[in-house]
Design an enzyme around this catalytic site. Structure first.
Site, mmCIF file in Angstrom:
data_model
loop_
_atom_site.group_PDB
_atom_site.id
_atom_site.type_symbol
_atom_site.label_atom_id
_atom_site.label_comp_id
_atom_site.label_asym_id
_atom_site.label_seq_id
_atom_site.Cartn_x
_atom_site.Cartn_y
_atom_site.Cartn_z
ATOM 1 N N ALA A 1 1.168 -1.569 -0.259
ATOM 2 C CA ALA A 1 0.000 0.261 -0.389
ATOM 3 C C ALA A 1 0.880 1.202 -0.596
ATOM 4 O O ALA A 1 1.894 1.575 0.668
ATOM 5 C CB ALA A 1 -0.531 -0.082 1.192
ATOM 6 N N GLU B 1 -0.304 -9.897 -0.484
ATOM 7 C CA GLU B 1 -1.462 -9.971 -0.109
ATOM 8 C C GLU B 1 -1.934 -9.844 -1.925
ATOM 9 O O GLU B 1 -3.149 -10.490 -1.257
ATOM 10 C CB GLU B 1 -2.052 -8.167 0.425
ATOM 11 C CG GLU B 1 -1.600 -8.718 2.034
ATOM 12 C CD GLU B 1 -1.700 -7.683 2.942
ATOM 13 O OE1 GLU B 1 -2.329 -6.600 2.514
ATOM 14 O OE2 GLU B 1 -2.785 -8.193 4.043
ATOM 15 N N GLY C 1 0.870 -5.054 0.748
ATOM 16 C CA GLY C 1 -0.531 -5.010 0.409
ATOM 17 C C GLY C 1 -0.111 -5.909 -0.965
ATOM 18 O O GLY C 1 -0.821 -6.130 -1.601
ATOM 19 N N GLU D 1 4.521 -5.049 7.868
ATOM 20 C CA GLU D 1 3.122 -3.845 8.686
ATOM 21 C C GLU D 1 3.530 -3.314 9.733
ATOM 22 O O GLU D 1 3.544 -2.314 10.311
ATOM 23 C CB GLU D 1 2.072 -3.934 8.165
ATOM 24 C CG GLU D 1 0.864 -4.086 6.830
ATOM 25 C CD GLU D 1 1.234 -5.503 5.718
ATOM 26 O OE1 GLU D 1 2.493 -6.033 6.377
ATOM 27 O OE2 GLU D 1 1.229 -5.316 4.536
#
Ligand code: COA
Length: 257
Positions: free
Chosen positions: A68, A117, A114, A137
């Protein structure tokens, strides 16, 4: 050409649609616009009968996707904004996981947060040997919010997933292969390898593959994305996230309590 979007190149080879994240100056980090456009691109391909499989990769030669967009994340202050962000992330990952066509991630370089993911939401992962994987994270004072707490344990088992998520450690392709986070490692040319695997699948009945994918996914029970979303919101609202995200942007080590 299947469609044109900012920071996203969508083209095709035969019956295989190829989605390339193209934001190399930020290591293909996902901001809101990119996630929305990825969702649109996947929806377009899902409904396009010309394509029977999808390959997703990252341009630039350095990263599949570094996660992200941390600058964007650091600007999210209210519970409502954080909820919208996590809902957008989950809806993208769920769309990829639930699409009625096989999705293969072709990974070359960093595959983090992300980005990892996103790869975990795909059906199959092929990586070059230089690729690096991780959910870092907790080093930023947040937690994985794109399905990682649910999909990583399915592949690596709960204790290995906890080790990786609690430490935020980044691992190489060889280790990722040994704990089944990737399915194949190639010295180079992950995209070509993924397209040729997709081609092999495309020779079969698309209907059968769609039904098989749905049946396999239906058996993967026990995932709780609501719990992950609530935990993510709680983490982002905590002051550790302000310190962790700011520290990344200031290129220094964070200081947590
Ligand atoms: N969000 C926003 N920008 C990111 C980013 C992310 N997740 N990852 C990298 N970038 C940006 C950097 O800020 C830098 O931008 P700048 O040149 O404008 O300063 C650019 O991409 C190149 O990254 P840089 O850190 O300089 O490359 P590096 O080779 O030194 O390090 C990484 C590569 C992947 C180790 C490092 O970028 C990193 O740790 N990224 C964050 C990974 C992460 O924590 N992801 C989870 C996010 S929730």
């Amino acid at each position: 050409m299947v469609g044109s979007y900012p920071n996203l190149i969508v083209d095709s080879k035969g019956k295989v649609a190829i989605v390339r994240i193209n934001r190399p100056e930020k290591l293909n980090a996902l901001d809101d616009a990119l996630m929305k456009n990825l969702g649109r691109a996947f929806s377009g391909i899902a409904g396009d009968k010309r394509y029977k499989a999808i390959v997703v990769s990252g341009d630039g030669g350095k990263a599949f996707c570094a996660g992200a967009d941390i600058e964007h994340l650091s600007g999210l202050k209210s519970r409502k904004d954080i909820r919208e962000f996590v809902d957008l992330t989950h809806s993208l990952m769920d769309r990829i996981a639930g699409i009625g066509k096989p999705v293969i991630a072709a990974i070359d370089g960093y595959c983090l947060g992300g980005g990892f993911e996103l790869a975990l939401a795909c059906d199959i992962r092929i990586a070059t040997s230089k690729s690096m994987f991780g959910l870092p994270e907790v080093k930023l004072g947040i937690i994985p919010g794109g399905g990682g707490t649910q999909r990583l344990p399915l592949l690596a088992g709960p204790s290995k997933a906890k080790e990786l998520i609690f430490t935020g450690r980044i691992i190489g392709a060889k280790e990722a292969l040994s704990i089944r986070l990737v399915d194949r490692v190639v010295s180079n040319g992950a995209l070509g390898e993924a397209v040729s695997l997709a081609d092999e699948i495309c020779r079969n009945s698309g209907n059968s593959v769609r039904l098989a994918k749905a049946a396999i996914n239906a058996g993967l029970t026990g995932q709780d994305f609501t719990a992950e979303a609530d935990a993510f919101i709680s983490a982002v609202l905590n002051r550790d996230s302000r310190e962790g995200l700011r520290a990344f942007l200031e290129r220094r080590r964070p200081e947590f309590d």
